[in-house]
Every structure is written in structure tokens, then in C-alpha cells.
Design an enzyme around this catalytic site. Structure first.
Site, PDB file in Angstrom:
ATOM      1  N   GLY A 159       2.870   8.913  -8.832  1.00 40.40           N
ATOM      2  CA  GLY A 159       2.481   9.989  -7.909  1.00 40.40           C
ATOM      3  C   GLY A 159       3.009  11.331  -8.394  1.00 40.40           C
ATOM      4  O   GLY A 159       2.276  12.334  -8.430  1.00 40.40           O
ATOM      5  N   LEU A 212       3.657 -14.561 -24.571  1.00 38.82           N
ATOM      6  CA  LEU A 212       4.349 -13.791 -23.533  1.00 38.82           C
ATOM      7  C   LEU A 212       3.959 -14.260 -22.129  1.00 38.82           C
ATOM      8  O   LEU A 212       2.777 -14.469 -21.845  1.00 38.82           O
ATOM      9  CB  LEU A 212       3.986 -12.303 -23.683  1.00 38.82           C
ATOM     10  CG  LEU A 212       4.526 -11.369 -22.598  1.00 38.82           C
ATOM     11  CD1 LEU A 212       6.024 -11.145 -22.769  1.00 38.82           C
ATOM     12  CD2 LEU A 212       3.798 -10.023 -22.619  1.00 38.82           C
ATOM     13  N   HIS A 244      -1.764   6.611 -10.978  1.00 38.80           N
ATOM     14  CA  HIS A 244      -1.852   5.143 -11.068  1.00 38.80           C
ATOM     15  C   HIS A 244      -2.770   4.742 -12.227  1.00 38.80           C
ATOM     16  O   HIS A 244      -2.485   3.819 -12.965  1.00 38.80           O
ATOM     17  CB  HIS A 244      -2.373   4.548  -9.755  1.00 38.80           C
ATOM     18  CG  HIS A 244      -1.474   4.797  -8.582  1.00 38.80           C
ATOM     19  ND1 HIS A 244      -0.110   4.631  -8.655  1.00 38.80           N
ATOM     20  CD2 HIS A 244      -1.737   5.199  -7.302  1.00 38.80           C
ATOM     21  CE1 HIS A 244       0.426   4.929  -7.471  1.00 38.80           C
ATOM     22  NE2 HIS A 244      -0.533   5.277  -6.641  1.00 38.80           N
ATOM     23  N   ASP A 261       7.727   3.190 -11.770  1.00 37.90           N
ATOM     24  CA  ASP A 261       7.743   4.204 -10.711  1.00 37.90           C
ATOM     25  C   ASP A 261       7.459   5.600 -11.266  1.00 37.90           C
ATOM     26  O   ASP A 261       7.777   5.895 -12.410  1.00 37.90           O
ATOM     27  CB  ASP A 261       9.113   4.170 -10.008  1.00 37.90           C
ATOM     28  CG  ASP A 261       9.086   4.845  -8.654  1.00 37.90           C
ATOM     29  OD1 ASP A 261       7.973   5.113  -8.133  1.00 37.90           O
ATOM     30  OD2 ASP A 261      10.176   5.107  -8.100  1.00 37.90           O
ATOM     31  N   GLY A 262       6.873   6.436 -10.422  1.00 39.25           N
ATOM     32  CA  GLY A 262       6.675   7.843 -10.779  1.00 39.25           C
ATOM     33  C   GLY A 262       5.224   8.248 -11.032  1.00 39.25           C
ATOM     34  O   GLY A 262       4.971   9.366 -11.483  1.00 39.25           O
ATOM     35  N   GLU A 304       6.566  -3.404   0.838  1.00 38.59           N
ATOM     36  CA  GLU A 304       6.645  -2.143   1.585  1.00 38.59           C
ATOM     37  C   GLU A 304       5.494  -1.194   1.241  1.00 38.59           C
ATOM     38  O   GLU A 304       5.133  -0.326   2.036  1.00 38.59           O
ATOM     39  CB  GLU A 304       7.991  -1.457   1.304  1.00 38.59           C
ATOM     40  CG  GLU A 304       9.196  -2.150   1.925  1.00 38.59           C
ATOM     41  CD  GLU A 304       9.602  -3.451   1.237  1.00 38.59           C
ATOM     42  OE1 GLU A 304       9.349  -3.594   0.015  1.00 38.59           O
ATOM     43  OE2 GLU A 304      10.161  -4.337   1.920  1.00 38.59           O
ATOM     44  N   ARG A 328      -2.784  11.708  -6.447  1.00 39.44           N
ATOM     45  CA  ARG A 328      -1.809  10.657  -6.794  1.00 39.44           C
ATOM     46  C   ARG A 328      -2.441   9.491  -7.553  1.00 39.44           C
ATOM     47  O   ARG A 328      -1.840   8.942  -8.480  1.00 39.44           O
ATOM     48  CB  ARG A 328      -1.169  10.086  -5.497  1.00 39.44           C
ATOM     49  CG  ARG A 328      -0.198  11.012  -4.801  1.00 39.44           C
ATOM     50  CD  ARG A 328       0.351  10.314  -3.548  1.00 39.44           C
ATOM     51  NE  ARG A 328       0.932   9.022  -3.860  1.00 39.44           N
ATOM     52  CZ  ARG A 328       2.173   8.845  -4.297  1.00 39.44           C
ATOM     53  NH1 ARG A 328       2.970   9.876  -4.460  1.00 39.44           N
ATOM     54  NH2 ARG A 328       2.617   7.636  -4.562  1.00 39.44           N
ATOM     55  N   TRP A 370       2.471  -1.701   1.277  1.00 42.00           N
ATOM     56  CA  TRP A 370       1.333  -1.844   2.213  1.00 42.00           C
ATOM     57  C   TRP A 370       1.318  -0.717   3.237  1.00 42.00           C
ATOM     58  O   TRP A 370       0.289  -0.439   3.847  1.00 42.00           O
ATOM     59  CB  TRP A 370       1.392  -3.185   2.948  1.00 42.00           C
ATOM     60  CG  TRP A 370       1.094  -4.390   2.098  1.00 42.00           C
ATOM     61  CD1 TRP A 370       1.966  -5.402   1.796  1.00 42.00           C
ATOM     62  CD2 TRP A 370      -0.154  -4.743   1.465  1.00 42.00           C
ATOM     63  NE1 TRP A 370       1.339  -6.346   0.999  1.00 42.00           N
ATOM     64  CE2 TRP A 370       0.045  -5.969   0.786  1.00 42.00           C
ATOM     65  CE3 TRP A 370      -1.408  -4.130   1.402  1.00 42.00           C
ATOM     66  CZ2 TRP A 370      -0.969  -6.594   0.058  1.00 42.00           C
ATOM     67  CZ3 TRP A 370      -2.413  -4.753   0.668  1.00 42.00           C
ATOM     68  CH2 TRP A 370      -2.190  -5.972   0.012  1.00 42.00           C
ATOM     69  N   ARG A 391      13.992   0.898 -14.663  1.00 42.64           N
ATOM     70  CA  ARG A 391      13.265   1.649 -13.630  1.00 42.64           C
ATOM     71  C   ARG A 391      12.993   3.047 -14.152  1.00 42.64           C
ATOM     72  O   ARG A 391      13.908   3.747 -14.576  1.00 42.64           O
ATOM     73  CB  ARG A 391      14.037   1.736 -12.304  1.00 42.64           C
ATOM     74  CG  ARG A 391      13.190   2.474 -11.249  1.00 42.64           C
ATOM     75  CD  ARG A 391      13.757   2.439  -9.862  1.00 42.64           C
ATOM     76  NE  ARG A 391      12.748   2.950  -8.913  1.00 42.64           N
ATOM     77  CZ  ARG A 391      12.633   2.589  -7.658  1.00 42.64           C
ATOM     78  NH1 ARG A 391      13.473   1.710  -7.161  1.00 42.64           N
ATOM     79  NH2 ARG A 391      11.699   3.105  -6.887  1.00 42.64           N
ATOM     80  N   ARG A 439      17.584   2.867  -7.586  1.00 45.66           N
ATOM     81  CA  ARG A 439      17.672   1.821  -6.566  1.00 45.66           C
ATOM     82  C   ARG A 439      16.762   0.671  -6.975  1.00 45.66           C
ATOM     83  O   ARG A 439      15.902   0.817  -7.837  1.00 45.66           O
ATOM     84  CB  ARG A 439      17.280   2.362  -5.189  1.00 45.66           C
ATOM     85  CG  ARG A 439      15.920   3.025  -5.146  1.00 45.66           C
ATOM     86  CD  ARG A 439      15.548   3.499  -3.732  1.00 45.66           C
ATOM     87  NE  ARG A 439      14.330   4.297  -3.757  1.00 45.66           N
ATOM     88  CZ  ARG A 439      14.294   5.626  -3.824  1.00 45.66           C
ATOM     89  NH1 ARG A 439      15.401   6.327  -3.830  1.00 45.66           N
ATOM     90  NH2 ARG A 439      13.134   6.270  -3.863  1.00 45.66           N
ATOM     91  N   LEU A 440      16.968  -0.465  -6.291  1.00 49.21           N
ATOM     92  CA  LEU A 440      16.185  -1.657  -6.627  1.00 49.21           C
ATOM     93  C   LEU A 440      14.909  -1.775  -5.804  1.00 49.21           C
ATOM     94  O   LEU A 440      14.007  -2.531  -6.166  1.00 49.21           O
ATOM     95  CB  LEU A 440      17.037  -2.923  -6.440  1.00 49.21           C
ATOM     96  CG  LEU A 440      18.154  -3.124  -7.474  1.00 49.21           C
ATOM     97  CD1 LEU A 440      18.989  -4.338  -7.124  1.00 49.21           C
ATOM     98  CD2 LEU A 440      17.579  -3.270  -8.885  1.00 49.21           C
TER      99      LEU A 440
HETATM  100  C1  IPE Z   1       8.888   0.501  -5.978  1.00 47.91           C
HETATM  101  O1  IPE Z   1       8.470   1.828  -6.014  1.00 47.91           O
HETATM  102  C2  IPE Z   1       7.726  -0.406  -5.985  1.00 47.91           C
HETATM  103  C3  IPE Z   1       6.917  -0.415  -7.200  1.00 47.91           C
HETATM  104  C4  IPE Z   1       7.152   0.271  -8.300  1.00 47.91           C
HETATM  105  C5  IPE Z   1       5.769  -1.271  -7.168  1.00 47.91           C
HETATM  106  P1  IPE Z   1       8.380   2.700  -4.699  1.00 47.91           P
HETATM  107  O2  IPE Z   1       7.964   4.064  -5.121  1.00 47.91           O
HETATM  108  O3  IPE Z   1       7.533   2.037  -3.698  1.00 47.91           O
HETATM  109  O4  IPE Z   1       9.880   2.694  -4.192  1.00 47.91           O
HETATM  110  P2  IPE Z   1      10.648   3.591  -3.127  1.00 47.91           P
HETATM  111  O5  IPE Z   1       9.926   3.472  -1.842  1.00 47.91           O
HETATM  112  O6  IPE Z   1      10.643   4.991  -3.651  1.00 47.91           O
HETATM  113  O7  IPE Z   1      12.032   3.032  -3.097  1.00 47.91           O
HETATM  114  C1  IPE Z   2       4.712   3.643  -8.680  1.00 50.17           C
HETATM  115  O1  IPE Z   2       4.490   5.018  -8.578  1.00 50.17           O
HETATM  116  C2  IPE Z   2       3.483   2.836  -8.371  1.00 50.17           C
HETATM  117  C3  IPE Z   2       3.563   2.043  -7.131  1.00 50.17           C
HETATM  118  C4  IPE Z   2       4.573   2.007  -6.332  1.00 50.17           C
HETATM  119  C5  IPE Z   2       2.403   1.247  -6.804  1.00 50.17           C
HETATM  120  P1  IPE Z   2       4.570   5.760  -7.185  1.00 50.17           P
HETATM  121  O2  IPE Z   2       3.231   5.747  -6.551  1.00 50.17           O
HETATM  122  O3  IPE Z   2       5.671   5.238  -6.354  1.00 50.17           O
HETATM  123  O4  IPE Z   2       4.910   7.242  -7.671  1.00 50.17           O
HETATM  124  P2  IPE Z   2       5.929   8.258  -7.005  1.00 50.17           P
HETATM  125  O5  IPE Z   2       7.237   7.550  -6.861  1.00 50.17           O
HETATM  126  O6  IPE Z   2       5.353   8.640  -5.693  1.00 50.17           O
HETATM  127  O7  IPE Z   2       5.994   9.382  -7.971  1.00 50.17           O
HETATM  128 MG    MG Z   3       7.636   5.671  -6.165  1.00 51.76          MG
END
Ligand code: IPE
Ligand code: IPE
Ligand code: MG
Length: 245
Positions: A22, A130, A36, A19-20, A66, A32, A68, A187, A193-194
Site C-alpha cells: 500500500g 521447493l 499488490h 508488507d508495504g 485480520e 493501493r 478480511w 518482514r 511485529r509479527l
Molecule cells: C501482515 O501485514 C499480513 C500480511 C503481510 C499478509 P499487515 O499489513 O496486515 O499487518 P499490520 O496490520 O500492519 O500489523
Molecule cells: C502487504 O501490504 C499485503 C497484504 C497485507 C495483503 P499492505 O497492503 O499491508 O501494505 P501497507 O502496509 O499498507 O503499506
Molecule cells: Mg501492511
């Protein structure tokens, strides 16, 4: 082995919520999607590190059910990135004896991505190194509901008695049926959160949260997480003295 890591306490299964991306891009005034793209380098780094230290299963949460709901352009970009990844990297992963798998509602992926994914799974199916398990279009609750549905069907057909349904049997109807539960879940990006990830399987998983954004999470950060894991005592409900004997 990397200095400071105990080879006897390497987690067999590591799951990562990447995550992170963006926020990484936003901090650099980039779109954003550039986050990726940069995040893909971290994917390569953690796969290499996992192989090096002897992790057996690496599950990467790459796209949630989610996700999507994100803007159409971002979803398309992520799908393009995934197809690029599968086209460019599968041969090398195969040479490195990596076995590719996927969990989630993968039939919802665009046809070309699904085809590449299935080809990658098939090509690497016999590999013994792996296990790289990609969570794509994955939702934990959906997975549990699906297991319940399959079990109900088996009961209706008379293949199964309700009295036979226990925790172990239930687990055999999940996407992860032949994988051990994650020992360590990481994470990135500071969210605690999960987000609907491996809800059934993480009952006794050690959780590790870091402020580091996914594109900045490379070998050094991964080793730091592994060291943190190795300092923990996993009691599984027992008391300390029972663990150490
Ligand atoms: C969780 O990240 C899903 C992935 C890392 C693929 P999100 O960025 O979608 O999660 P929320 O919506 O902030 O909980
Ligand atoms: C995780 O990074 C990648 C996916 C969920 C696909 P995010 O796109 O959720 O990045 P933030 O959380 O917005 O920074
Ligand atoms: Mg995110």
C-alpha cells in the site's frame, strides 16, 4: 551458488511477511491495489531465488485472518490477484518441481479461489523441489486455539492422555505439522511485529527486518537477508563455546 553465500548455511525454511504494498503505491500516487500487483513480481523473484540457493521451504504470508477487515474492494482485488496467480503460474511451478501448500482457514476463501488452490495443491503434491507454503486467511492464535481444540477432542475420545501432551505433540496439531520451524523470518516495510504470524513456530527463528517495501524486495534484497542470517550465531539457549565445541 551466489557469491558470498555459504552453501552449508542456507536456511531450510524461510518465512516472509510481505508488507508495504500500500505504501509503495501511495508513494507513487497510485491506488493501493497497484502495490499488490507489483508485489506479485517480488513473489516470483523470491521463489526463483529460494530455488536457486536451495531453500527447502518458503512460507509467504499473503493474507492474514485480520486482513478480511480491510475495505471490501481491496479484499476482492486481493482474491482476484490470488486466483489469477493460481491460474497463470501453477503449471510453471509444477514444471519446476515446486510443491504448493497452504496454511490458514482456507475454507473462508471465495469458492473459486479455494477450488483453484486445492487443485494446485493436489497437482503438485508429489513434487520434490521447493515447498511453497502460502499463508492464507492465516492467524497464529487461531491456529494454536484450533490445535488445542483438536487435542481436547482426541483426549475426550480416549485417543490421547493429557500426560502425553508436550511441545512436539502440540506441534503435530498445527497446520505446519510436517514442516520444520522457520530458520529465518523476513518482514519488509520497516514494521517490527509479527502480526499474528507463526506464533508457535517462531520461538527460535532468526528475525530480519528491512525498510524495503515488498514490491522493491527482489533477489538482491533476499540475498542480503540470507547473508545477514549467515552471520548470526544460533545458540538455542546454550553458550557460544558449546556451539563451536
Ligand atoms: C501482515 O501485514 C499480513 C500480511 C503481510 C499478509 P499487515 O499489513 O496486515 O499487518 P499490520 O496490520 O500492519 O500489523
Ligand atoms: C502487504 O501490504 C499485503 C497484504 C497485507 C495483503 P499492505 O497492503 O499491508 O501494505 P501497507 O502496509 O499498507 O503499506
Ligand atoms: Mg501492511
Amino acid at each position: 551458488m551466489i557469491a558470498g553465500l555459504d552453501p552449508a548455511k542456507i536456511p531450510a525454511h524461510v518465512a516472509i511477511i510481505m508488507d508495504g504494498n500500500g505504501r509503495w503505491a501511495k508513494a507513487r500516487h497510485l491506488p493501493r491495489v497497484m502495490g499488490h500487483r507489483e508485489g506479485m513480481k517480488s513473489v516470483r523473484a523470491v521463489i526463483e531465488t529460494a530455488r536457486k540457493v536451495g531453500v527447502k521451504v518458503l512460507t509467504l504470508y499473503a493474507f492474514s485472518k485480520e486482513n478480511w477487515q480491510r475495505p471490501k474492494d481491496e479484499v476482492s482485488f486481493l482474491m482476484k490477484l490470488l486466483s489469477e496467480y493460481l491460474q497463470k503460474e501453477v503449471d510453471e511451478l509444477h514444471e519446476k518441481d515446486v510443491q504448493i501448500r497452504a496454511i490458514g482457514e482456507i475454507e473462508l476463501l471465495p469458492a473459486n479461489v479455494l477450488e483453484l488452490l486445492k487443485a494446485a495443491i493436489e497437482k503438485t503434491a508429489k513434487n520434490q523441489g521447493l515447498i511453497l507454503n502460502l499463508a492464507l486467511s492465516y492467524g497464529g492464535r487461531a491456529e494454536i486455539a484450533q490445535a488445542a481444540r483438536l487435542i481436547a477432542q482426541a483426549v475426550l475420545k480416549g485417543e490421547l492422555k493429557p500426560s502425553e501432551i508436550d511441545e512436539a505433540l502440540f506441534a503435530r496439531f498445527l497446520y505446519t505439522k510436517d514442516l520444520p520451524d522457520p530458520d529465518l523470518l523476513i518482514r519488509t516495510s520497516g514494521e517490527m511485529r509479527l502480526s499474528n504470524f507463526l506464533l508457535y513456530q517462531t520461538a527460535y527463528t532468526e528475525l530480519y527486518f528491512t525498510e524495503t517495501l515488498w514490491p522493491d524486495f527482489r533477489e538482491e534484497e533476499f540475498i542480503k537477508a540470507l547473508k545477514d542470517y549467515q552471520r548470526r550465531e544460533r545458540r538455542f539457549g546454550k553458550i557460544s563455546e558449546q556451539i563451536h565445541g
